[in-house]
Enzyme design. Structure first.
Site, short mmCIF file in Angstrom:
data_model
loop_
_atom_site.label_atom_id
_atom_site.label_comp_id
_atom_site.label_asym_id
_atom_site.label_seq_id
_atom_site.Cartn_x
_atom_site.Cartn_y
_atom_site.Cartn_z
N CYS A 149 0.83 -1.21 0.00
CA CYS A 149 0.00 0.00 0.00
C CYS A 149 0.86 1.26 0.00
CB CYS A 149 -0.93 -0.01 1.20
SG CYS A 149 -1.90 1.50 1.32
N CYS A 155 -0.46 4.15 2.06
CA CYS A 155 -0.30 4.02 3.51
C CYS A 155 1.16 4.27 3.90
CB CYS A 155 -0.65 2.61 3.98
SG CYS A 155 -2.11 1.92 3.24
N ASP A 156 2.10 3.76 3.11
CA ASP A 156 3.49 3.69 3.57
C ASP A 156 4.47 4.58 2.82
OD1 ASP A 156 2.59 1.76 5.34
OD2 ASP A 156 2.96 0.13 3.94
#
Ligand code: NDP
Length: 312
Positions: free
Chosen positions: A135, A138-139
């Site tokens: 992701c 997200c990261d």
């Protein structure tokens, strides 16, 4: 066991949320189980520029939140539970939940979406969150001024590498073929980006780690067979998704790739009263707008099915 519900919706991406809106407005009081990843894949993305009605684009999580609020306004009942098992052998159907309780329903709308694929390399699961990610949204932020590799040649790989390049010093896209399957605007954007470089006809074959997590990867040039070790801070997988159907325990017909089979233009499955919408039944379009459209179809079919069979 509690009263028999007219409609249970499993999964809350754009498909499930649209089904919730339509069945709620049809006075069917849907109960919606949110699952492991409430909101689905759109909550992991940033700008959505191709959902009609938003000339300036919209953030994925905002779009989901708006859909959820809209369905709630008409009485959809959202529950933070996961459906772990279903019994579709007789109607009303029984759905077992993550809190060990069960619920019965005359119709079920399955909108559980699809999950990120992994390469199947040693240690990749234990290194997830320690250098390996599925992701970017997200990261990506954690890779400021770092070196990152992204695997894949589709729209996700282009979108992820472009996004990560906002933070990272350098992004290498590793693709197993010499041409991309991504759409032209996405390819153009990635190709123009000076921080992004492509490694063609290349496959990741090994992950090397240390106490901190991922340290380097071994990649193989599929043309020459040559293997090279490449230092990297992060490795992002963007190689597609698998439909989330395990909880159905083979009670619903699926296609060769495991996506639920629906009947022609209808969202009906092989079990009367069970409908499927969104990415769990669509390996082709996989767009938020098509998922939402199929959620609408599933809701209308559930409503008509209930009229046909009668509620009692
Ligand atoms: P895709 O299935 O389109 O692409 C997956 C990519 O990963 C392919 O290039 C494939 O290679 C590669 N791949 C698959 N398995 C492996 C493996 N084992 N090893 C190495 N490479 C592998 O998935 P996406 O997630 O990119 O896209 C899914 C859908 O979502 C598409 O319809 C896409 O258009 C859409 N999408 C739209 C976005 C937007 O409009 N904003 C953003 C992201 C996705 P190969 O090409 O050789 O098969």
């Amino acid at each position: 066991m509690s009263k028999i519900q007219d409609v249970i919706i499993i999964g809350t991406g754009p498909a499930g949320l649209t089904a919730a809106l339509y069945t709620a407005r049809a006075d069917l009081a849907p109960i919606v189980f949110e699952g492991h990843e409430p909101g689905g894949q759109l909550t992991l993305t940033t700008d959505v520029e191709n959902f009609p009605g938003f000339p300036q684009g919209v953030q994925g999580p905002d779009l989901i939140n708006n859909m959820r609020e809209q369905a709630k306004r008409f009485g959809a009942d959202f529950r933070q539970l996961t459906a772990t098992e279903v019994d579709l052998s007789k109607s009303p159907f029984t759905i077992k939940l993550s809190n060990e309780e069960s619920i019965q329903a005359r119709t079920i709308i399955i909108s559980t979406g699809a999950s990120a694929k992994f390469l199947g390399l040693d240690k990749e699961k234990e290194l997830t969150g320690k250098g390996v990610s599925t992701c970017a949204t997200c990261d990506g932020f954690f890779y400021r001024d770092k070196i990152v590799h992204v695997v894949g040649g589709g729209d996700t790989a282009m979108e992820d590498s472009t996004f990560i390049s906002k933070f990272a010093k350098k992004v290498y896209v590793i693709h197993r073929r010499d041409s991309l399957r991504a759409s032209k605007p996405m390819i153009d954007r990635a190709m123009k980006n000076e921080k992004i470089e492509f490694l063609w006809e290349t496959q990741v074959t090994k992950l090397n780690d240390n106490e901190q997590g991922l340290e380097s990867i071994v990649v193989k040039n599929l043309k020459t067979g040559e293997e090279t070790t490449r230092e990297t801070d992060g490795l992002f997988y963007a190689i597609g998704h698998t439909p989330n159907t395990a909880f159905l325990n083979n009670q619903i017909d699926v296609d060769d790739h495991g996506f639920i089979q629906t009947q022609g233009k209808y969202p009906d499955t092989n079990v009367p009263g069970v409908f499927a919408c969104g990415d769990v039944q669509d390996s082709y379009f996989r767009q938020a707008i098509t998922a939402a459209g199929s959620g609408c179809q599933a809701a209308i079919r559930a409503e008509r099915y209930l009229e046909e069979v009668g509620k009692n």
